[in-house]
Design an enzyme around this catalytic site. Sequence first.
Site, PDB file in Angstrom:
ATOM      1  N   GLY A   1       0.775  -1.242   0.000  1.00 51.90           N
ATOM      2  CA  GLY A   1       0.000   0.000   0.000  1.00 51.90           C
ATOM      3  C   GLY A   1       0.802   1.285   0.000  1.00 51.90           C
ATOM      4  O   GLY A   1       0.328   2.313   0.489  1.00 51.90           O
ATOM      5  N   GLY A   2       1.992   1.241  -0.592  1.00 46.71           N
ATOM      6  CA  GLY A   2       2.801   2.457  -0.674  1.00 46.71           C
ATOM      7  C   GLY A   2       2.058   3.583  -1.394  1.00 46.71           C
ATOM      8  O   GLY A   2       2.104   4.750  -0.974  1.00 46.71           O
TER       9      GLY A   2
ATOM     10  N   ILE B   1      -4.659  -9.116 -12.272  1.00 50.48           N
ATOM     11  CA  ILE B   1      -5.246  -7.990 -12.993  1.00 50.48           C
ATOM     12  C   ILE B   1      -5.850  -8.463 -14.325  1.00 50.48           C
ATOM     13  O   ILE B   1      -6.920  -8.007 -14.726  1.00 50.48           O
ATOM     14  CB  ILE B   1      -4.172  -6.891 -13.179  1.00 50.48           C
ATOM     15  CG1 ILE B   1      -3.939  -6.225 -11.828  1.00 50.48           C
ATOM     16  CG2 ILE B   1      -4.575  -5.880 -14.240  1.00 50.48           C
ATOM     17  CD1 ILE B   1      -2.666  -5.472 -11.671  1.00 50.48           C
ATOM     18  N   GLU B   2      -5.182  -9.437 -14.948  1.00 49.43           N
ATOM     19  CA  GLU B   2      -5.704  -9.969 -16.221  1.00 49.43           C
ATOM     20  C   GLU B   2      -7.066 -10.643 -16.031  1.00 49.43           C
ATOM     21  O   GLU B   2      -7.797 -10.854 -16.992  1.00 49.43           O
ATOM     22  CB  GLU B   2      -4.772 -11.021 -16.836  1.00 49.43           C
ATOM     23  CG  GLU B   2      -3.315 -10.701 -16.884  1.00 49.43           C
ATOM     24  CD  GLU B   2      -2.583 -11.049 -15.601  1.00 49.43           C
ATOM     25  OE1 GLU B   2      -2.844 -10.394 -14.586  1.00 49.43           O
ATOM     26  OE2 GLU B   2      -1.752 -11.965 -15.611  1.00 49.43           O
TER      27      GLU B   2
ATOM     28  N   SER C   1       2.232   0.263  -9.740  1.00 44.31           N
ATOM     29  CA  SER C   1       3.648  -0.130  -9.772  1.00 44.31           C
ATOM     30  C   SER C   1       3.743  -1.514 -10.389  1.00 44.31           C
ATOM     31  O   SER C   1       3.822  -2.494  -9.660  1.00 44.31           O
ATOM     32  CB  SER C   1       4.237  -0.238  -8.375  1.00 44.31           C
ATOM     33  OG  SER C   1       3.822   0.774  -7.521  1.00 44.31           O
TER      34      SER C   1
ATOM     35  N   CYS D   1       8.646  -5.106 -11.550  1.00 43.08           N
ATOM     36  CA  CYS D   1       9.788  -4.463 -12.182  1.00 43.08           C
ATOM     37  C   CYS D   1      10.839  -5.450 -12.690  1.00 43.08           C
ATOM     38  O   CYS D   1      11.728  -5.080 -13.431  1.00 43.08           O
ATOM     39  CB  CYS D   1      10.431  -3.483 -11.223  1.00 43.08           C
ATOM     40  SG  CYS D   1      10.917  -4.256  -9.676  1.00 43.08           S
TER      41      CYS D   1
HETATM   42  N1  SAH Z   1       3.685  -0.422  -4.827  1.00 43.03           N
HETATM   43  C1  SAH Z   1       3.622  -1.657  -4.086  1.00 43.03           C
HETATM   44  C2  SAH Z   1       4.554  -2.740  -4.573  1.00 43.03           C
HETATM   45  C3  SAH Z   1       4.470  -3.119  -5.991  1.00 43.03           C
HETATM   46  S1  SAH Z   1       5.487  -4.509  -6.365  1.00 43.03           S
HETATM   47  C4  SAH Z   1       3.902  -1.380  -2.614  1.00 43.03           C
HETATM   48  O1  SAH Z   1       3.936  -0.238  -2.199  1.00 43.03           O
HETATM   49  O2  SAH Z   1       4.115  -2.329  -1.871  1.00 43.03           O
HETATM   50  C5  SAH Z   1       4.510  -5.313  -7.574  1.00 43.03           C
HETATM   51  C6  SAH Z   1       3.305  -6.045  -7.004  1.00 43.03           C
HETATM   52  O3  SAH Z   1       2.545  -6.527  -8.091  1.00 43.03           O
HETATM   53  C7  SAH Z   1       3.639  -7.265  -6.155  1.00 43.03           C
HETATM   54  O4  SAH Z   1       3.050  -7.117  -4.895  1.00 43.03           O
HETATM   55  C8  SAH Z   1       3.001  -8.444  -6.915  1.00 43.03           C
HETATM   56  O5  SAH Z   1       2.403  -9.386  -6.058  1.00 43.03           O
HETATM   57  C9  SAH Z   1       1.943  -7.742  -7.745  1.00 43.03           C
HETATM   58  N2  SAH Z   1       1.587  -8.406  -9.015  1.00 43.03           N
HETATM   59  C10 SAH Z   1       2.451  -8.838  -9.954  1.00 43.03           C
HETATM   60  N3  SAH Z   1       1.781  -9.325 -11.031  1.00 43.03           N
HETATM   61  C11 SAH Z   1       0.454  -9.173 -10.744  1.00 43.03           C
HETATM   62  C12 SAH Z   1      -0.737  -9.471 -11.482  1.00 43.03           C
HETATM   63  N4  SAH Z   1      -0.672 -10.019 -12.700  1.00 43.03           N
HETATM   64  N5  SAH Z   1      -1.909  -9.195 -10.909  1.00 43.03           N
HETATM   65  C13 SAH Z   1      -1.987  -8.640  -9.669  1.00 43.03           C
HETATM   66  N6  SAH Z   1      -0.883  -8.332  -8.942  1.00 43.03           N
HETATM   67  C14 SAH Z   1       0.325  -8.590  -9.467  1.00 43.03           C
END
Ligand code: SAH
Length: 396
Positions: free
Chosen positions: A14-15, A57-58, A76, A79
Site C-alpha cells: 500500500g505504498g 489484474i488480467e 507499480s 519491475c
Molecule cells: N507499490 C507496491 C509494490 C508493488 S510490487 C507497494 O507499495 O508495496 C509489484 C506487485 O505486483 C507485487 O506485490 C506483486 O504481487 C503484484 N503483481 C504482480 N503481477 C500481478 C498481477 N498479474 N496481478 C496482480 N498483482 C500482481
Amino acid sequence: MERVRVLELYSGIGGMHQALRASGIPSEVVVAVDVNTVANDVYMQNFPTTPLWPKTIEGISLKEFDRLSFDMILMSPPCQPFTRIGRQGDISDPRTRSFLYILDILPRLTKLPKYILLENVKGFETSTARDELIRTLEKCEYTYQEFLLSPTCLGIPNSRLRYFLIARLQSEPFTFQVPGRILTDFPSLDPANSRKFEGSICLKEFHSLVSSKDSASGSNDNGRQCPQKEDFLYKLETAEELERKQQQDNDLSLQMLKDFLQDDGEELSQFFLPPKSLLRYAFLLDIVTPSCRRSTCFTKGYGHYVEGTGSVLQMAEDIQLESVFKFFEALSEEEKLLKLSTLKLRYFTPREIANLHGFPPEFGFPDKVTIKQRYRLLGNSLNVQVVAKLILLLVG
Ligand code: SAH
C-alpha cells in the site's frame, strides 16, 4: 472538491495508498488489486476498510473496471522484467502481460480516468513496455511527463532512483512539462524558491548512476564501475567512491540517518550481522553510521543476501573504518572477527526502512509476517514522500 476515486493496481503493502493520504487530496481507494497473499495481509491490516481484490489484474473484465468508475490509476507494475538483474525480457516476459492488458483495456473504458501515475525501476524508460504505454497515452490524448527521482531529492538520506510517469487527461501541457525529456528533479512551482537545478543531489545521483557500467554482480541498483584492484583503498572502495560518500555526508540539505532510526525497545540483537557474513562480506558492505546522510537502495534481498542489497549500520560511531580495514588481510580469522565486531554492525530494521520510505509511524505488519518477508515487501515498495509530491503535481 469531490473525492477522487482511485484504482490502486499492484498494491503490495500500500505504498501508493500511503502516498495518496500523505498528499492530502480528498480521495478514496475504490479497489486495490494484488495477488501476493502476504502483501495483502499487510495491506488489509493498514487499510481495513479498503476493498482489496486478491486476484490477477488480467482476470478483471472491462465491465468490472467500468463499474468501478475511477478517476485515477496508481500503479507499480512488477519491475523484474526491466531490472539489471532480471533477465530483461521486457514485453516478452510473462510478468509484463498484466501491464499490457491494462494498456489494452484503457482506451476501451467508458470513462477514461483523469489521472494516471506509474512507478517503476530505472531501466523502464528504455523498454518497449514504456513505448507501448506512451503510445496508448497519446492515443487517448493524455498529457504526460516522465521523471527519474530519488528520495535524496527531498532530503531523505536514501538512494532509490526510480522511474515515474504522471499523465492527465487534458490537451494543454503541465506548467512544468519539458517535452521529450525526463525530469531528474522535482520542478519548483515557485520560482523564488527554486533550487539550483544542476547542482541538486538528485541530479548528481542520476549522473553517477548513468555514467557507471553495470557491475559484475549486477545486484546493486546504485550502479558501480568495475575498477582495477590497484585502484582500491583500504576497503573495496575507490577514492572517487569515498569522496562521493563524504560529499553526501557533508550535504546539509540531507537529513541524518539518526532521524529515521528506532530508539524504542525493539530487540535489536537479532539484527546484528552474524560472524560468517562479517568475515565473508566485510569488504563489500556499504557501512554507514547514524550521523551519515546517505544509505544505498534497500532491495528485497536485504538482511538475507549481503552484497548490494542496502547499507548496514555501524553502531560504534567513534571507530574509524580505516583503522579496522588497514592491514586486514594479514590477520587471522579470529583477529579479523575481533576487529570487525568492534564496529557493532547491524542491519537496518524493517521499521527503519519503512521510516526512510516515508511510511507513517502507525503503519505496521501483522505479527505473523516474518522479518525476511518484511524486508522483501519493503524492498518492492516505494518512497511515499516522493509519490505524494508527484500526486500533488499531477492533480495540482
Ligand atoms: N507499490 C507496491 C509494490 C508493488 S510490487 C507497494 O507499495 O508495496 C509489484 C506487485 O505486483 C507485487 O506485490 C506483486 O504481487 C503484484 N503483481 C504482480 N503481477 C500481478 C498481477 N498479474 N496481478 C496482480 N498483482 C500482481
